[in-house]
Scaffold this active site. Structure first.
Site: not given
Length: 83
Positions: A61, A8
């Protein structure tokens, strides 16, 4: 770069910057140089920008949109990049 799947941090970094990065890197290029994110670009243009998240802002993220790090778990480096 040599893996079949990414994580991510590098995926969000690619979305935030438009540049490919290696696994575990956040908003840096393959030479580990900071690359400006869409949030930073908006702020340079005088626009308001930010990140809303249900997890801490320095997680991979959301952190990829506001911080830079050559390793996703390097908290001190990410904190310095926010200054």
């Amino acid at each position: 770069i040599m893996r079949h799947a990414t994580d991510s941090a590098s995926t969000a970094g690619a979305l935030a910057t438009g540049h490919k990065a290696a696994v575990n890197m956040m908003s840096v290029n393959l030479y580990e140089e900071d690359v400006s994110t869409i949030v930073e670009d908006a702020m340079k243009c005088g626009k308001a920008a930010g990140v809303i998240s249900s997890v801490p802002v320095l997680h991979a993220t959301p952190g990829s949109f506001v911080a830079h790090s050559n390793y996703r778990k390097n908290g001190p480096q990410m904190q310095r990049s926010l200054e």
